[in-house]
Every structure is written in structure tokens, then in C-alpha cells.
Design a protein around this motif. Structure first.
Motif, PDB file in Angstrom:
ATOM      1  N   LEU A  18       0.925  -1.319   0.028  1.00 11.20           N
ATOM      2  CA  LEU A  18      -0.084  -0.056  -0.153  1.00 11.20           C
ATOM      3  C   LEU A  18       0.831   1.084  -0.202  1.00 11.20           C
ATOM      4  O   LEU A  18       0.724   2.206  -0.888  1.00 11.20           O
ATOM      5  CB  LEU A  18      -0.588  -0.049   1.243  1.00 11.20           C
ATOM      6  CG  LEU A  18      -1.846  -1.193   1.464  1.00 11.20           C
ATOM      7  CD1 LEU A  18      -2.724  -0.971   2.735  1.00 11.20           C
ATOM      8  CD2 LEU A  18      -2.857  -1.077   0.672  1.00 11.20           C
ATOM      9  N   ALA A  19       1.600   1.219   0.943  1.00 11.68           N
ATOM     10  CA  ALA A  19       2.237   2.629   1.330  1.00 11.68           C
ATOM     11  C   ALA A  19       3.534   2.448   2.292  1.00 11.68           C
ATOM     12  O   ALA A  19       3.829   1.142   2.515  1.00 11.68           O
ATOM     13  CB  ALA A  19       1.235   3.344   2.014  1.00 11.68           C
ATOM     14  N   HIS A  25       3.867   5.497   8.919  1.00 11.39           N
ATOM     15  CA  HIS A  25       2.896   6.739   8.754  1.00 11.39           C
ATOM     16  C   HIS A  25       2.824   7.307  10.267  1.00 11.39           C
ATOM     17  O   HIS A  25       2.745   8.452  10.368  1.00 11.39           O
ATOM     18  CB  HIS A  25       1.650   6.139   8.254  1.00 11.39           C
ATOM     19  CG  HIS A  25       1.536   6.268   6.826  1.00 11.39           C
ATOM     20  ND1 HIS A  25       1.879   7.338   6.049  1.00 11.39           N
ATOM     21  CD2 HIS A  25       1.144   5.068   5.822  1.00 11.39           C
ATOM     22  CE1 HIS A  25       1.757   7.019   4.736  1.00 11.39           C
ATOM     23  NE2 HIS A  25       1.359   5.923   4.764  1.00 11.39           N
ATOM     24  N   ASP A  59      -5.341   4.101   4.020  1.00  8.52           N
ATOM     25  CA  ASP A  59      -4.829   2.588   3.511  1.00  8.52           C
ATOM     26  C   ASP A  59      -5.796   1.640   4.103  1.00  8.52           C
ATOM     27  O   ASP A  59      -5.722   0.353   3.911  1.00  8.52           O
ATOM     28  CB  ASP A  59      -3.435   2.365   4.183  1.00  8.52           C
ATOM     29  CG  ASP A  59      -2.459   2.780   3.314  1.00  8.52           C
ATOM     30  OD1 ASP A  59      -2.586   3.177   2.279  1.00  8.52           O
ATOM     31  OD2 ASP A  59      -1.316   3.026   3.948  1.00  8.52           O
ATOM     32  N   ARG A  63      -9.700   2.742   1.658  1.00  4.47           N
ATOM     33  CA  ARG A  63      -9.304   1.418   0.528  1.00  4.47           C
ATOM     34  C   ARG A  63     -10.666   0.632   0.429  1.00  4.47           C
ATOM     35  O   ARG A  63     -11.031   0.291  -0.711  1.00  4.47           O
ATOM     36  CB  ARG A  63      -8.172   0.788   0.911  1.00  4.47           C
ATOM     37  CG  ARG A  63      -6.966   1.470   0.841  1.00  4.47           C
ATOM     38  CD  ARG A  63      -6.126   0.877  -0.485  1.00  4.47           C
ATOM     39  NE  ARG A  63      -4.921   1.562  -0.496  1.00  4.47           N
ATOM     40  CZ  ARG A  63      -4.173   1.467  -1.422  1.00  4.47           C
ATOM     41  NH1 ARG A  63      -4.636   0.566  -2.402  1.00  4.47           N
ATOM     42  NH2 ARG A  63      -3.333   2.119  -1.442  1.00  4.47           N
ATOM     43  N   HIS A  74      -2.382   7.517  -4.063  1.00  3.63           N
ATOM     44  CA  HIS A  74      -1.209   6.963  -3.445  1.00  3.63           C
ATOM     45  C   HIS A  74      -0.058   7.215  -3.991  1.00  3.63           C
ATOM     46  O   HIS A  74       0.937   7.014  -3.443  1.00  3.63           O
ATOM     47  CB  HIS A  74      -1.355   5.931  -2.509  1.00  3.63           C
ATOM     48  CG  HIS A  74      -2.711   5.831  -1.798  1.00  3.63           C
ATOM     49  ND1 HIS A  74      -2.551   5.578  -0.262  1.00  3.63           N
ATOM     50  CD2 HIS A  74      -4.062   5.719  -1.890  1.00  3.63           C
ATOM     51  CE1 HIS A  74      -3.580   5.316   0.203  1.00  3.63           C
ATOM     52  NE2 HIS A  74      -4.617   5.666  -0.642  1.00  3.63           N
ATOM     53  N   HIS A 143      -1.093  11.810   5.055  1.00  4.41           N
ATOM     54  CA  HIS A 143      -0.738  10.288   4.410  1.00  4.41           C
ATOM     55  C   HIS A 143      -0.450  10.369   2.998  1.00  4.41           C
ATOM     56  O   HIS A 143       0.696   9.676   2.454  1.00  4.41           O
ATOM     57  CB  HIS A 143      -2.137   9.802   4.415  1.00  4.41           C
ATOM     58  CG  HIS A 143      -2.064   8.283   3.885  1.00  4.41           C
ATOM     59  ND1 HIS A 143      -1.934   6.934   4.703  1.00  4.41           N
ATOM     60  CD2 HIS A 143      -1.901   7.644   2.760  1.00  4.41           C
ATOM     61  CE1 HIS A 143      -1.707   5.846   3.931  1.00  4.41           C
ATOM     62  NE2 HIS A 143      -1.621   6.404   2.671  1.00  4.41           N
ATOM     63  N   ASP A 147       3.272   9.359   1.484  1.00  4.07           N
ATOM     64  CA  ASP A 147       3.475   8.317   0.402  1.00  4.07           C
ATOM     65  C   ASP A 147       4.258   8.871  -0.669  1.00  4.07           C
ATOM     66  O   ASP A 147       5.080   8.169  -1.285  1.00  4.07           O
ATOM     67  CB  ASP A 147       2.175   8.097  -0.179  1.00  4.07           C
ATOM     68  CG  ASP A 147       1.364   7.046   0.629  1.00  4.07           C
ATOM     69  OD1 ASP A 147       1.992   6.222   1.835  1.00  4.07           O
ATOM     70  OD2 ASP A 147       0.323   6.394   0.161  1.00  4.07           O
ATOM     71  N   HIS A 153       6.324   4.689  -4.808  1.00  4.12           N
ATOM     72  CA  HIS A 153       5.164   5.452  -5.138  1.00  4.12           C
ATOM     73  C   HIS A 153       5.434   6.258  -6.371  1.00  4.12           C
ATOM     74  O   HIS A 153       4.440   6.804  -6.691  1.00  4.12           O
ATOM     75  CB  HIS A 153       4.580   6.234  -3.943  1.00  4.12           C
ATOM     76  CG  HIS A 153       4.268   5.422  -2.984  1.00  4.12           C
ATOM     77  ND1 HIS A 153       2.902   5.268  -2.661  1.00  4.12           N
ATOM     78  CD2 HIS A 153       4.679   4.589  -1.915  1.00  4.12           C
ATOM     79  CE1 HIS A 153       2.776   4.324  -1.449  1.00  4.12           C
ATOM     80  NE2 HIS A 153       3.744   4.101  -1.052  1.00  4.12           N
TER      81      HIS A 153
HETATM   82 ZN   LIG Z   1      -0.726   5.098   0.931  1.00  8.71          ZN
END
Ligand SMILES: [Zn+2]
Length: 276
Positions: A18-19, A25, A59, A63, A74, A143, A147, A153
């Protein structure tokens, strides 16, 4: 039932691609709070754990709620739009849409423009002094800003599959960070960001993504060397990856924290410095 199922699935997934992992984070947002000017900092400190929850939402709940429509917010896959050094990609959303068309834009993602939109949402919430909305928008903004500071990313090769670096996303953004949590929790001294308005939000996000893209080769090389030392995910592997890339990752996290704080502060100033 549906919510429970989603929560269980999230728990069961190895580490979602995801991230930055959720731990990273949370670390960056906590650090960013301490970099804001006192008048804003007191408010953010008082709601820190809610702000962290809001930071993770893109996330998790977003999502689940929005699926692929959320995913593109993202990242920006730079190679879908151009070739290195990617300087010709317009920072203006309308100009980008006109040049690339809807299907290419969908494949590329929309991080710079989604971030700008959330920034506007935060300014509006600040103007209304709507505390719940401020925390929501500030968390989501954090967020997306964070990212954009991860090299992975910025690329279609976000999980290393095209270069034999399969699984690098979770290894770099989650597992390495978790194993060395103490190192990453302290991102360095916290001088407050200057109290000034922020402009060209999308252009700045685009810049971080370009910068991240330049760091990809080093990251993939480091992963390859670490794989010679240990199985991906093993302690030997993670320590080898950390030796080569730990300080770069922490620099990215520190930049993300500074920029998160700068954007929160800019939105607060643009809204007329409301007393919160
Ligand atoms: Zn993310």
C-alpha cells in the motif's frame, strides 16, 4: 459483518502493498506535530492519537470504501506519462488531463492532484473551525504527502517485480522499519517549520516523486545485495538492507515529516490563523 471481514482480511494479509507501512505513517505524523508552530501544535498534540488514526485511514477504511478509486491517490507512475527525468509532466491537473487523456491518467495515478484537493479541504475545514473535519483532512493530507516521499510510489515497478526485486515494497516500507523501529522513531531535531503560506502543492508533490524515482536504482541494488546475504524478510536480509538503505529511508521520512508540518501550517495560515 462486512467491516469485521475487512478487518480480519487486513490482519491476515502478510503486509499489504500500500504505502509506507502503518507504523511508518504513525511515526511520521507524530514527528510532524512537533514541527508545527506553537499555536497549531497545542491543538494537534491534544488530538494526536485521533490524528494518527486519520493518517492511516487512506490505507484502511478509504481503500475498503473506494477500492481502485482510492488506490491511485497514493502514487504517480511516472513512466506511464513520460521518460526520465520527467520534467515535462505538467503540475497543473487540467493541463495533465488534456495532454494524457483519461485512460493514461487512470493508469498513472493522481497523487499530486489528490494531495492538492485534500489540502484545499483542510483550508476549508480550518476556516469553519470544524475540529473533527480538520483532524480528518489533516490526517489524510499527511498520508498522501508521506506516500509521495517513498521512491516506490513513483513507479510502475512499485513492488520490484520487473527487476527481480519482488516484494521490495513491504520489505522496505514496513519490515525494515519495524525491525529498526527505534532508529526510525527519532527522525532528528524538530525545529518548527516557518510560519508561511504554501503554494504549488501539486508541483511540490510531483517533485518529491521525481526525486524518489532517481533513488530507485540504488534501492533495487541494495535489495539484490541483501538477497545474497539472507532470504527476503529474514533478519539477515533486513539488517543488510538497513545497513545500505536505513539512513536514506530515515531522510525520506524526515522530509515527509517536515513537509507534512509545512502543509498543515500553510493551510492554517491560509485560513486566517484560526484559534483552535
Ligand atoms: Zn498510502
Amino acid at each position: 459483518m462486512r467491516a469485521v471481514t475487512a478487518a480480519v482480511i487486513l490482519l491476515l494479509l502478510p503486509t499489504p502493498v500500500l504505502a509506507w507501512g502503518l507504523a511508518a505513517h504513525a511515526m511520521i505524523t507524530r514527528d510532524a506535530v512537533e514541527r508545527t508552530p506553537p499555536a497549531l501544535r497545542d491543538f494537534l498534540r491534544a488530538s494526536r492519537s485521533l490524528l494518527v488514526d486519520r493518517t492511516l485511514e487512506p490505507d484502511t477504511v478509504l481503500r475498503e470504501r473506494l477500492g481502485p478509486r482510492e488506490a491511485g491517490r497514493h502514487y504517480l507512475n511516472l513512466e506511464v506519462l513520460s521518460t526520465p527525468p520527467f520534467t515535462d509532466i505538467p503540475a497543473d491537473e487540467r493541463a495533465a488531463r488534456a495532454r494524457y487523456g483519461p485512460s493514461r491518467m487512470r493508469r498513472a495515478g493522481c497523487a499530486p492532484w489528490a494531495t492538492e484537493q485534500v489540502y484545499r479541504g483542510l483550508v476549508a475545514a480550518m476556516r469553519e473551525r470544524n475540529r473533527a473535519r480538520i483532524l480528518e483532512q489533516a490526517g489524510h493530507l499527511a498520508h498522501y504527502v508521506q506516500d509521495a516521499h517513498s521512491p516506490l510510489h513513483s513507479t510502475v515497478n512499485y513492488d520490484g517485480r520487473r527487476t527481480g526485486n519482488d516484494g521490495i515494497h513491504a520489505l522496505y516500507e514496513s519490515k525494515m522499519i519495524q525491525r529498526r523501529a527505534k532508529f526510525f522513531r527519532d527522525l532528528g531535531p524538530d525545529p518548527p517549520v516557518p510560519e508561511q503560506r504554501q503554494t504549488q502543492i501539486a508541483a511540490r508533490i510531483l517533485n518529491y516523486l521525481r526525486e524518489g524515482h532517481r533513488a530507485l536504482r540504488t534501492l533495487f541494488d541494495a535489495d539484490r545485495k541483501a538477497r545474497d546475504i539472507g532470504k527476503p524478510g529474514s533478519a539477515a536480509y533486513l539488517d543488510a538492507l538497513f545497513r545500505q538503505q536505513g539512513s536514506a529511508a530515515r531522510d525520506q521520512m524526515r522530509d515527509a515529516a517536515r513537509e507534512t508540518a509545512a502543509f498543515w501550517t500553510g493551510a492554517w495560515i491560509e485560513a486566517g490563523r484560526p484559534r483552535l
